[in-house]
Design a protein around this motif. Structure first.
Motif, PDB file in Angstrom:
ATOM      1  N   LEU A 199      -1.263   4.642   8.528  1.00  0.00           N
ATOM      2  CA  LEU A 199      -1.785   4.406   9.880  1.00  0.00           C
ATOM      3  C   LEU A 199      -2.586   5.584  10.416  1.00  0.00           C
ATOM      4  O   LEU A 199      -3.692   5.399  10.935  1.00  0.00           O
ATOM      5  CB  LEU A 199      -0.650   4.051  10.845  1.00  0.00           C
ATOM      6  N   VAL A 200      -2.040   6.790  10.299  1.00  0.00           N
ATOM      7  CA  VAL A 200      -2.747   7.968  10.832  1.00  0.00           C
ATOM      8  C   VAL A 200      -4.051   8.223  10.075  1.00  0.00           C
ATOM      9  O   VAL A 200      -5.106   8.368  10.701  1.00  0.00           O
ATOM     10  CB  VAL A 200      -1.818   9.203  10.846  1.00  0.00           C
ATOM     11  N   PRO A 201      -4.050   8.254   8.729  1.00  0.00           N
ATOM     12  CA  PRO A 201      -5.323   8.483   8.031  1.00  0.00           C
ATOM     13  C   PRO A 201      -6.374   7.403   8.314  1.00  0.00           C
ATOM     14  O   PRO A 201      -7.563   7.682   8.262  1.00  0.00           O
ATOM     15  CB  PRO A 201      -4.943   8.482   6.550  1.00  0.00           C
ATOM     16  N   ALA A 202      -5.914   6.194   8.608  1.00  0.00           N
ATOM     17  CA  ALA A 202      -6.860   5.113   8.905  1.00  0.00           C
ATOM     18  C   ALA A 202      -7.294   5.115  10.373  1.00  0.00           C
ATOM     19  O   ALA A 202      -8.167   4.339  10.760  1.00  0.00           O
ATOM     20  CB  ALA A 202      -6.230   3.761   8.561  1.00  0.00           C
ATOM     21  N   GLY A 203      -6.703   5.967  11.195  1.00  0.00           N
ATOM     22  CA  GLY A 203      -7.048   6.014  12.615  1.00  0.00           C
ATOM     23  C   GLY A 203      -6.495   4.841  13.400  1.00  0.00           C
ATOM     24  O   GLY A 203      -7.034   4.476  14.441  1.00  0.00           O
ATOM     25  N   MET A 204      -5.405   4.274  12.923  1.00  0.00           N
ATOM     26  CA  MET A 204      -4.823   3.088  13.553  1.00  0.00           C
ATOM     27  C   MET A 204      -3.838   3.511  14.645  1.00  0.00           C
ATOM     28  O   MET A 204      -2.628   3.500  14.445  1.00  0.00           O
ATOM     29  CB  MET A 204      -4.150   2.219  12.487  1.00  0.00           C
ATOM     30  N   ASP A 205      -4.366   3.825  15.811  1.00  0.00           N
ATOM     31  CA  ASP A 205      -3.531   4.328  16.895  1.00  0.00           C
ATOM     32  C   ASP A 205      -2.953   3.228  17.784  1.00  0.00           C
ATOM     33  O   ASP A 205      -2.200   3.498  18.717  1.00  0.00           O
ATOM     34  CB  ASP A 205      -4.294   5.341  17.739  1.00  0.00           C
ATOM     35  N   ALA A 206      -3.270   1.977  17.498  1.00  0.00           N
ATOM     36  CA  ALA A 206      -2.724   0.847  18.244  1.00  0.00           C
ATOM     37  C   ALA A 206      -1.982  -0.091  17.298  1.00  0.00           C
ATOM     38  O   ALA A 206      -2.042  -1.306  17.412  1.00  0.00           O
ATOM     39  CB  ALA A 206      -3.830   0.110  18.979  1.00  0.00           C
ATOM     40  N   THR A 207      -1.291   0.506  16.337  1.00  0.00           N
ATOM     41  CA  THR A 207      -0.508  -0.247  15.366  1.00  0.00           C
ATOM     42  C   THR A 207       0.860   0.399  15.274  1.00  0.00           C
ATOM     43  O   THR A 207       0.975   1.622  15.240  1.00  0.00           O
ATOM     44  CB  THR A 207      -1.192  -0.223  13.981  1.00  0.00           C
ATOM     45  N   LEU A 254       0.827  -1.206   0.000  1.00  0.00           N
ATOM     46  CA  LEU A 254       0.000   0.000   0.000  1.00  0.00           C
ATOM     47  C   LEU A 254       0.866   1.263   0.000  1.00  0.00           C
ATOM     48  O   LEU A 254       0.565   2.233  -0.699  1.00  0.00           O
ATOM     49  CB  LEU A 254      -0.954  -0.003   1.189  1.00  0.00           C
ATOM     50  N   ALA A 255       1.957   1.251   0.764  1.00  0.00           N
ATOM     51  CA  ALA A 255       2.870   2.402   0.780  1.00  0.00           C
ATOM     52  C   ALA A 255       3.453   2.630  -0.613  1.00  0.00           C
ATOM     53  O   ALA A 255       3.567   3.770  -1.078  1.00  0.00           O
ATOM     54  CB  ALA A 255       3.979   2.186   1.804  1.00  0.00           C
ATOM     55  N   LEU A 256       3.800   1.559  -1.285  1.00  0.00           N
ATOM     56  CA  LEU A 256       4.316   1.663  -2.653  1.00  0.00           C
ATOM     57  C   LEU A 256       3.247   2.251  -3.574  1.00  0.00           C
ATOM     58  O   LEU A 256       3.516   3.155  -4.373  1.00  0.00           O
ATOM     59  CB  LEU A 256       4.751   0.279  -3.131  1.00  0.00           C
ATOM     60  N   PHE A 257       2.006   1.771  -3.446  1.00  0.00           N
ATOM     61  CA  PHE A 257       0.903   2.286  -4.266  1.00  0.00           C
ATOM     62  C   PHE A 257       0.643   3.768  -4.002  1.00  0.00           C
ATOM     63  O   PHE A 257       0.284   4.506  -4.919  1.00  0.00           O
ATOM     64  CB  PHE A 257      -0.385   1.489  -4.037  1.00  0.00           C
ATOM     65  N   ARG A 315       2.573   7.945   8.558  1.00  0.00           N
ATOM     66  CA  ARG A 315       1.969   9.181   8.038  1.00  0.00           C
ATOM     67  C   ARG A 315       0.976   8.906   6.905  1.00  0.00           C
ATOM     68  O   ARG A 315      -0.102   9.486   6.859  1.00  0.00           O
ATOM     69  CB  ARG A 315       3.070  10.128   7.544  1.00  0.00           C
ATOM     70  N   ALA A 316       1.332   8.017   5.995  1.00  0.00           N
ATOM     71  CA  ALA A 316       0.517   7.801   4.795  1.00  0.00           C
ATOM     72  C   ALA A 316      -0.618   6.800   4.985  1.00  0.00           C
ATOM     73  O   ALA A 316      -1.604   6.852   4.251  1.00  0.00           O
ATOM     74  CB  ALA A 316       1.415   7.340   3.642  1.00  0.00           C
ATOM     75  N   GLY A 351      11.962   9.898   0.980  1.00  0.00           N
ATOM     76  CA  GLY A 351      12.886  10.745   1.726  1.00  0.00           C
ATOM     77  C   GLY A 351      12.683  10.688   3.228  1.00  0.00           C
ATOM     78  O   GLY A 351      13.224  11.507   3.964  1.00  0.00           O
ATOM     79  N   GLU A 352      11.919   9.732   3.701  1.00  0.00           N
ATOM     80  CA  GLU A 352      11.712   9.573   5.139  1.00  0.00           C
ATOM     81  C   GLU A 352      11.816   8.102   5.511  1.00  0.00           C
ATOM     82  O   GLU A 352      11.656   7.232   4.657  1.00  0.00           O
ATOM     83  CB  GLU A 352      10.387  10.177   5.586  1.00  0.00           C
ATOM     84  N   PRO A 353      12.103   7.815   6.767  1.00  0.00           N
ATOM     85  CA  PRO A 353      12.186   6.410   7.171  1.00  0.00           C
ATOM     86  C   PRO A 353      10.899   5.659   6.834  1.00  0.00           C
ATOM     87  O   PRO A 353       9.794   6.205   6.933  1.00  0.00           O
ATOM     88  CB  PRO A 353      12.402   6.485   8.687  1.00  0.00           C
ATOM     89  N   TYR A 354      11.056   4.405   6.438  1.00  0.00           N
ATOM     90  CA  TYR A 354       9.923   3.560   6.059  1.00  0.00           C
ATOM     91  C   TYR A 354       8.818   3.606   7.106  1.00  0.00           C
ATOM     92  O   TYR A 354       7.649   3.800   6.781  1.00  0.00           O
ATOM     93  CB  TYR A 354      10.414   2.125   5.849  1.00  0.00           C
ATOM     94  N   THR A 355       9.188   3.424   8.378  1.00  0.00           N
ATOM     95  CA  THR A 355       8.181   3.374   9.445  1.00  0.00           C
ATOM     96  C   THR A 355       7.428   4.697   9.567  1.00  0.00           C
ATOM     97  O   THR A 355       6.216   4.703   9.794  1.00  0.00           O
ATOM     98  CB  THR A 355       8.818   2.992  10.790  1.00  0.00           C
ATOM     99  N   GLU A 356       8.124   5.810   9.398  1.00  0.00           N
ATOM    100  CA  GLU A 356       7.460   7.121   9.476  1.00  0.00           C
ATOM    101  C   GLU A 356       6.551   7.344   8.270  1.00  0.00           C
ATOM    102  O   GLU A 356       5.459   7.901   8.408  1.00  0.00           O
ATOM    103  CB  GLU A 356       8.494   8.236   9.586  1.00  0.00           C
TER     104      GLU A 356
END
Length: 184
Positions: free
Chosen positions: A115-123, A6-9, A112-113, A103-108
């Motif tokens: 987890l946060v938009p999906a509201g996944m605060d326990a992931t 999904l990050a790649l997409f 950002r792209a 240009g940013e770490p994979y996890t960040e």
């Protein structure tokens, strides 16, 4: 792997890359036998990479550069595009591409792209402080990583892109809803 794909997409959607881009145009130091492998072939497990690039298991300490070197040094299992073989190593290379392009770490970037938009605060990813406040299942017995808790599992490029992410059932539901509703 779903989050890596999904990050790649998301980067494709932003026009930052194309699935048919050659690997040698996205990360440095790709040897000639792997240069023409496309991101699509890696995504579909058709690049010819081995299953794993670690020697000592999932928690083997490994940097991004070490993982890249190991994966690119390994002989291919088959000519790219000619067969299919499940590959954690390929997904680690995709995480490398995501870091390079975003240009940013994979996890960040994933946070950002996706987890946060999906509201996944326990992931989150292994060893993050998040696991100090989110209740997690703890495996039976201690191992060399303490009490078998994701808070104590090391961050390593043996797993980045192909694993190393922990979530809850509630957050998986949030993820599915965000996909269904087009928020991610």
């Amino acid at each position: 792997k779903v989050f890596t794909a999904l990050a790649l997409f998301k980067l494709v959607e932003a026009g930052a890359l194309d699935l048919d881009d050659r690997l040698d145009t996205r990360i440095p130091g790709v040897p000639a036998d792997k240069a023409a492998i496309t991101l699509r072939q890696i995504l579909l497990h058709r690049a010819g990479f081995a299953t794993y690039h670690d020697v000592d298991g999932d928690f083997e300490p490994m940097t991004r550069d070490q993982a890249r070197a190991r994966i690119l040094e390994e002989p291919l299992l088959f000519p790219p595009g000619s067969d299919e073989a499940y590959s954690n190593s390929g997904y680690t290379l995709l995480a490398d591409v995501i870091e390079t392009v975003s240009g940013e770490p994979y996890t960040e970037y994933v946070r950002r792209a996706i987890l946060v938009p999906a509201g996944m605060d326990a992931t989150g990813f292994y060893s993050e402080s998040l696991w100090q406040r989110v209740p997690t299942a703890i495996g039976y017995g201690a191992d060399r990583y303490g009490d078998n808790d994701p808070a104590g599992w090391p961050y390593t490029w043996a797993l980045i892109g192909n694993g190393g992410l922990v979530t809850t059932v509630r957050d998986l539901d949030r993820f599915a809803s965000a996909l269904w509703e087009g928020r991610i």
